[in-house]
Design a protein around this motif. Structure first.
Motif: not given
Length: 491
Positions: A205-213, A228-235
């Protein structure tokens, strides 16, 4: 809502089919053997092409009720989707919990793990998976967080099984131990396992939040090459929750009450009161109700039919409960029968793929049962060392878990033989801990894990992406387990 819009060409189905083909190949490469008071070599018992088509029928006849349960869960949520109060409830809860999201996710994990540990409800809890997943996604987290929450906590609960007699009855009877044997160790496994799961989830969660910021600061769009992890698991949350009804005045308290009643019934009904606690109160009460006569007629017994007492419930009783309360919700929220029935059918259709996965997974179990090559492997591994060795036992436990989706079949495939070569019964309680713990950990990634594959299918997460993101957690759990097992032996 259990459809597969996010499915990458039915990845989970492919993975299970490949697993089945590997099992078929092994029946040609390895001889068959079984243990019944002694080791019996059967020679080669190969699996043929037509068996690939006949074994699913066998799986359906023995385990079809599990697939039917998945369909009923889909139908139940199909009905909920017709009730505006369901979306209102989800939105209200998400809004309330969002500020303390990480804490809420951690609490959900603890609850699911403890319930599984005590009740053995790894399959029954699937009923609440769509609700919990929708809530987590509405709180702003991605699909991996949702999967780790429902799947990870369930598997940790199995690894740290305490009073779930239904999951460990084979170990208890074969090893002649008590449910309470090594209870402190089981609790330690449960606590440490939960700690590692929560740590890794919050880290993600922290990793995704930091990437988003970081992306917001750069003010640049994500390119196709971005992995990135966010794009792979974005829903897309809309694919997991019903449409939002503007200015809905539907009251949520009847829905909350019904869901709470179902939850309480499920917990009470699946705790092994007799097997784990030697308590026959519910058996006695159920018998008294069914035999109670009004003017010489056992009215309640006839109305209830062949219903088991709390502590002996199966998914069949849980399915009946869900259907009854779905009908009750339709009445409360004034959903027409035709609309509710159609919604149930629509929801069941969307649950078809996870239901098919269940049958395919249990087809693998049928194949290894009819072509018992696995004991040959276990004998070779256990023969590497003399007596009981935690490392060889752990390896056989992992393999038995992969080959056998059901814990009772997994334990039965190797533990009776192990007791024939390990005569020191002082280590039997340790053997039980090793096998139940390794089964739970293995099911976190095994392609024959019903809970895992059904959840991945529902969420549209490919098996490859799941494994890539949980292998570190898997290694951490394995290392911790082996340390605990070694300490047990030394003590």
């Amino acid at each position: 809502i259990m459809g597969g819009k996010y499915m990458k060409k039915h990845n989970t189905v492919k993975v299970v089919l490949i697993t089945l083909l590997v099992i078929m190949l092994l029946t040609w490469l390895l001889p068959a053997a079984y243990y019944q008071t002694s080791y019996v070599d059967q020679g080669r018992v190969q699996m043929g092409l037509f068996d690939l088509f006949s074994y699913p029928t066998t799986a359906l006849s023995y385990f079809g009720y599990i697939a039917l349960f998945i369909l009923v869960v889909g139908g139940f949520y199909g009905v909920l989707n017709k009730i505006p109060a369901y979306r209102t409830l989800l939105d209200d809860m998400a809004k309330t919990f969002k500020k303390k999201g990480k804490l809420v996710v951690s609490i959900i994990m603890v609850l699911l793990a403890v319930i599984t540990s005590i009740c053995g409800l790894q399959l029954g809890l699937i009923m609440f998976f769509p609700f919990l997943i929708a809530l987590i996604l509405l709180m702003g987290y991605d699909k991996l967080v949702a999967a780790l929450t429902v799947v990870g906590s369930t598997m940790i609960g199995i690894a740290g099984t305490t009073f779930a007699y239904a999951n460990t009855s084979t170990l208890i009877s074969t090893l002649s131990i008590k449910v309470s044997s090594n209870m402190l160790v089981k609790v330690i496994i449960l606590v440490i396992g939960l700690g590692l799961l929560i740590f890794n989830t919050i880290k993600h969660i922290n990793k995704v939040e930091s990437e988003s910021k970081a992306k917001k600061k750069k003010s640049t769009k994500t390119t196709k090459s971005d992995s990135s992890v966010e794009s792979v698991f974005e829903a897309k949350v809309e694919d997991f929750v019903p449409a939002k009804v503007s200015k809905s005045k539907a009251k949520t308290w009847p829905l909350i009450t019904v869901l709470s009643i179902i939850f309480v019934i499920m917990i009470l009904a699946f705790i092994s009161w007799t097997g784990a606690f030697s308590n026959t109160a519910f058996d006695t009460a159920t018998k008294a109700v069914k035999e109670f006569k009004i003017f010489g007629f056992a009215l309640f017994g006839k109305l209830l039919g062949n219903v088991n007492a709390f502590g002996s419930w199966t998914l069949a009783e849980l399915m009946a409960t869900m259907i009854i309360f779905a009908g009750l919700l339709m009445i409360i929220y004034k959903v027409k029968f035709e609309d509710g029935f159609q919604a149930f059918i629509t929801g069941a259709k969307r649950a078809l793929e996870p239901a098919v996965l269940v049958i395919l997974i249990y087809t693998c179990l049928v194949a290894v049962t009819y072509h018992p090559f696995q004991l040959v492997i276990y004998k070779a591994i256990l023969g590497i060392t003399k007596g009981f060795n935690v490392f060889t036992a752990a390896i056989t436990a992992i393999l038995a878990s992969v080959f056998n989706a059901d814990p009772l079949y997994a334990f039965q495939s190797v533990v009776p033989y192990l007791t024939s070569i390990v005569k020191d019964n002082s280590v039997y309680s340790t053997i039980a801990v090793v096998y139940q713990a390794m089964y739970g950990v293995t099911m976190l990634v095994a392609p024959t894990s019903v809970v895992l594959m059904a959840a991945l299918s529902y969420l549209g997460i490919s098996y490859k992406e799941w494994f890539k993101n949980v292998w570190k957690l898997l290694v951490e759990l394995l290392v911790v387990m082996l340390i605990i097992f070694t300490i047990l032996i030394l003590v």
